[in-house]
Motif scaffolding. Structure first.
Motif, PDB file in Angstrom:
ATOM      1  N   SER A 254       0.693  -1.242   0.195  1.00 26.19           N
ATOM      2  CA  SER A 254      -0.022  -0.108   0.086  1.00 26.19           C
ATOM      3  C   SER A 254       0.913   1.212   0.014  1.00 26.19           C
ATOM      4  O   SER A 254       2.029   1.179   0.719  1.00 26.19           O
TER       5      SER A 254
ATOM      6  N   TYR B  27      -9.700   8.665   1.743  1.00 25.23           N
ATOM      7  CA  TYR B  27      -8.892   7.492   2.638  1.00 25.23           C
ATOM      8  C   TYR B  27      -7.698   7.928   3.455  1.00 25.23           C
ATOM      9  O   TYR B  27      -6.715   7.983   2.645  1.00 25.23           O
TER      10      TYR B  27
ATOM     11  N   TRP C 197      -9.080   0.132  -8.122  1.00 26.72           N
ATOM     12  CA  TRP C 197      -8.854   0.102  -6.801  1.00 26.72           C
ATOM     13  C   TRP C 197      -7.576   0.991  -6.659  1.00 26.72           C
ATOM     14  O   TRP C 197      -6.505   0.533  -7.148  1.00 26.72           O
TER      15      TRP C 197
ATOM     16  N   PHE D 263      -4.744   2.404  -1.173  1.00 24.66           N
ATOM     17  CA  PHE D 263      -5.815   1.512  -0.368  1.00 24.66           C
ATOM     18  C   PHE D 263      -5.207   0.354  -0.040  1.00 24.66           C
ATOM     19  O   PHE D 263      -4.313  -0.159  -0.529  1.00 24.66           O
TER      20      PHE D 263
ATOM     21  N   PHE E 248     -16.870   2.325  -6.432  1.00 26.16           N
ATOM     22  CA  PHE E 248     -16.735   3.607  -6.217  1.00 26.16           C
ATOM     23  C   PHE E 248     -18.032   4.265  -6.820  1.00 26.16           C
ATOM     24  O   PHE E 248     -17.888   5.563  -6.883  1.00 26.16           O
TER      25      PHE E 248
ATOM     26  N   THR F  27     -23.542   0.441   1.504  1.00 22.68           N
ATOM     27  CA  THR F  27     -22.250  -0.332   0.936  1.00 22.68           C
ATOM     28  C   THR F  27     -22.603  -1.592   0.177  1.00 22.68           C
ATOM     29  O   THR F  27     -23.647  -2.087   0.330  1.00 22.68           O
TER      30      THR F  27
ATOM     31  N   TYR G  93     -14.234   7.130   2.706  1.00 22.61           N
ATOM     32  CA  TYR G  93     -14.374   5.706   2.116  1.00 22.61           C
ATOM     33  C   TYR G  93     -14.441   4.388   3.099  1.00 22.61           C
ATOM     34  O   TYR G  93     -13.477   4.744   4.031  1.00 22.61           O
ATOM     35  N   ASP G  94     -15.315   3.584   2.992  1.00 23.77           N
ATOM     36  CA  ASP G  94     -15.259   2.522   3.835  1.00 23.77           C
ATOM     37  C   ASP G  94     -14.822   1.323   3.352  1.00 23.77           C
ATOM     38  O   ASP G  94     -15.227   0.694   2.146  1.00 23.77           O
ATOM     39  N   VAL G  95     -13.380   1.260   3.240  1.00 25.35           N
ATOM     40  CA  VAL G  95     -12.533  -0.058   2.230  1.00 25.35           C
ATOM     41  C   VAL G  95     -13.017  -1.314   2.816  1.00 25.35           C
ATOM     42  O   VAL G  95     -13.123  -2.232   1.655  1.00 25.35           O
TER      43      VAL G  95
ATOM     44  N   GLY H 200     -16.796  -1.363   1.070  1.00 25.41           N
ATOM     45  CA  GLY H 200     -17.137  -1.163  -0.262  1.00 25.41           C
ATOM     46  C   GLY H 200     -18.223  -0.068  -0.564  1.00 25.41           C
ATOM     47  O   GLY H 200     -19.078  -0.168  -1.109  1.00 25.41           O
TER      48      GLY H 200
ATOM     49  N   GLU I 189     -14.692  -8.831  -2.275  1.00 30.54           N
ATOM     50  CA  GLU I 189     -13.355  -8.586  -2.849  1.00 30.54           C
ATOM     51  C   GLU I 189     -13.254  -8.506  -4.206  1.00 30.54           C
ATOM     52  O   GLU I 189     -12.780  -7.589  -4.641  1.00 30.54           O
TER      53      GLU I 189
ATOM     54  N   LYS J  14     -14.810  -5.198  -5.676  1.00 29.10           N
ATOM     55  CA  LYS J  14     -13.764  -3.991  -5.401  1.00 29.10           C
ATOM     56  C   LYS J  14     -12.776  -4.106  -6.549  1.00 29.10           C
ATOM     57  O   LYS J  14     -12.361  -3.010  -6.792  1.00 29.10           O
TER      58      LYS J  14
END
Length: 622
Positions: free
Chosen positions: A21, A151, A360, A364, A540, A552, A574-576, A579, A617, A620
């Motif tokens: 990251s 984020y 993505w 993130f 997104f 989400t 953003y709520d990673v 989503g 996953e 995303k």
């Protein structure tokens, strides 16, 4: 974006598993990429057109907007601090040096500083009217289709996505500000001085002369328009950020305001819809939430008519409607004269074709590639019967049969609203809404005289009903606007330039096919159905469902009764994990209100927890 050939193995995703990251600096970055032909010497030239091309959306006189104060302060309403409160986006203030080098197809480019006009938000433009030659404040597509996602210390703009803007609140408070400037002696005095100074310093000699003798009249015109728009389009269900009851507004503007009918005929707005994501839209079988149109250009013209544009559909009560329409075709009246800029909307649509869905970001947390792989298999088994998977290309089975000119489009599933089970307000209130037929009904009776009224069985050429489906009538109006434009000398000249080997008539027909993105055949109308389109970039585009009632993607995979009943909207955080956006902001969305319902779309809700985790996953990753 050009159509890709589907490949069945994508090694690029595997590389992400080995990418740590990254932490970006405090700049703002694009989450989308664009096609290579947008770049000249490493600079994206498409963005400039996307953010600055006017489309004929005229809110109030430019000079008035630039010089009025806020209702409760002496600060200008048009300043950054004021407009950012409504969720509109601005480029960075600080200067920076762009990276050198040519196009490399990468995402996460730095947001250019020069994309806004005169210090206003992205998508706010000076728009010169083709009817009265005045300069107006206009909005482009980008004003409602650019999102902001934050984020940690990382900030991204999502192009073609769902703006966090609260447009209805902006309009209401703009009306308040205009009235305060008119009614408060000191505000009015300051406004006069600023207006005179601005006009002297920013005179546009190509536009209609602005006289400082008519300052009060200009302000009154702005008040009448903005307050009239807000009152006519009263929100029975409050929109809040990231949503707009666009169809309800379009129907009221066309059938009441533009038709010069009694304001009592306007209907309250009951079905707000999330701003739809619009990347790759011209490749789809149909456009709009309910597939009422398959032609992006017609969709765009209709949007302009509801978003501060104008078309003359005011019938003369002393002349038969059919006679009026025939006279219009002979150039004997001003029916269907419009502010909509057809050439510009075509240019915007062609630019949009080169925009790619967001990915993505590298800053993130990295996605789990084993879960992504497992999730793809689950998606293929459970989701692709409605949402075809175009993230790795397009199979022949995912395309429609060729139309009359051999063009194919990505299939879009349509489900009746009772089948998908989501909130019924949009389908029930607008899909079947009837309006006075008037001039637009006369158009249909002349163009399709042998078509039969499904309710009476009588051909339209014999008699057209006094009231008819409002969305179909809207389609008739947009068709006339586009058809009239194709008859202009300018369009004919352009057609011959593009297709010099063809006769003028054939060149016009060929260019019209280009303008309509190849959608030359009539669409099957499904006004009470919802479409299911490809989900590229879906992570997104929250909140989810057509009305933004599910916060989400993680919540969407829960049974409706387990989804949040209320949550706040307006934040960019953003709520990673889930989503989507976190619950935050000033607007509380209550899903117990009709129009805000979170019910339906139960697909995937019975999967095991492990399968839901894998599917999330994968969603995303695309």
């Amino acid at each position: 974006m050009s159509t890709k050939i589907k490949i069945h193995y994508v090694p690029l995703l595997c590389l992400m598993a080995f990418t740590l990251s990254a932490t970006a600096d405090e700049g703002t970055y694009w989450m989308n990429s664009w096609d290579e032909d947008c770049y000249e010497y490493g600079v994206n030239t498409c963005r400039d057109g996307w953010y600055k091309t006017p489309q004929g959306s005229h809110l109030i006189m430019w000079e008035v907007f630039k010089t009025i104060e806020e209702a409760d302060s002496q600060d200008l309403f048009s300043e950054r601090n004021s407009l950012s409160e409504y969720g509109f986006l601005f480029p960075e203030l600080n200067a920076y040096t762009p990276e050198e080098g040519g196009y490399n197809g990468s995402y996460e480019e730095r947001v250019e500083r020069g994309l806004s006009q005169d210090g206003l938000p992205l998508g706010f433009v000076k728009d010169k009217s083709q009817l009265d030659n005045r300069n107006y404040l206009g909005l482009t597509c980008a004003g409602c289709h650019t999102a902001s996602i934050t984020y940690g210390t990382n900030n991204y703009f999502v192009e073609g996505g769902q703006a966090n803007a609260d447009v209805a609140l902006f309009l209401n408070e703009l009306a308040d500000a205009l009235e305060a400037n008119r009614n408060n002696y000191w505000k009015m005095r300051r406004f006069r001085d600023r207006f005179k100074s601005y006009v002297r310093s920013n005179r546009d000699y190509s536009a209609k002369l602005i006289s400082t003798l008519f300052i009060t009249q200009y302000l009154d015109e702005a008040i009448d328009y903005v307050r009239g728009f807000s009152n006519r389009n009263h929100q029975q269900v409050v929109n809040g950020p990231a949503r707009l009851d666009a169809i309800g507004s379009i129907l009221n503007q066309l059938h009441v305001s533009h038709a010069n009918e009694s304001e009592s005929l306007a209907k309250p707005l009951t079905a707000p819809v999330s701003f739809p994501y619009i990347w790759n839209v011209a490749e789809l079988e149909c456009v709009q939430t309910n597939c009422i149109s398959n032609n992006p250009l017609a969709r765009n013209v209709g949007e302009v008519l509801g978003v501060f544009g104008y078309v003359n559909v005011d019938e003369n009560k002393y002349i038969d409607d059919t006679v009026e329409v025939i006279s219009q075709q002979l150039g004997l009246n001003s029916l269907f004269n419009t502010t909509a800029k057809v050439d510009n909307m075509y240019a915007l649509e062609r630019t949009l074709d080169k925009m790619n869905p967001p990915k993505w970001p590298s800053s993130f947390p990295a996605l789990d590639q084993q879960l992504v792989s497992d999730g793809k298999a689950i998606y293929t088994e459970n989701c692709t019967s409605c949402h075809v998977n175009t993230s790795d290309g397009i199979d022949a089975s995912e395309l429609t049969p060729p139309n009359s000119i051999g063009k194919q489009f990505i299939k879009v599933a349509r489900q009746h609203y009772t089948e998908v089970g989501t909130d019924p307000a949009f389908a029930e209130d607008y899909g079947t809404r009837k309006e006075k037929s008037g001039i637009m009904g006369a158009v249909i009776s002349l163009v399709a005289p042998d078509s039969v009224d499904p309710e009476t069985g009588i051909p339209f050429g014999e008699t057209f009903p006094d009231t008819f489906n409002g969305l179909v009538l809207l389609g008739a109006a947009t068709d006339v606007i586009i058809n009239d434009h194709s008859k202009t000398l300018g369009f004919k000249s352009k057609a011959k330039e593009v297709f010099p080997e063809l006769s003028t008539a054939d060149a016009v027909e060929a260019l019209m096919a280009e303008y309509s993105s190849g959608q030359v055949d009539r669409n099957t109308l499904t006004p009470t159905s919802y479409r299911a389109k490809p989900l590229d970039g879906i992570a997104f585009t929250g909140p989810f469902l057509h009305n933004g009632s599910v916060r989400t993607l993680e919540d969407l995979l829960k049974k409706p009764e387990d989804r949040p009943v209320t949550f706040y909207t307006g934040t960019t955080e953003y709520d990673v994990a889930g989503g989507g956006y976190v619950s935050g902001g000033r607007f509380l969305l209550d899903t117990t209100i009709r129009g805000n319902g979170k019910e339906g779309h139960v697909y995937g809700t019975t999967l095991s927890d492990a399968d839901k985790t894998a599917l999330l996953e994968y969603l995303k990753s695309i």
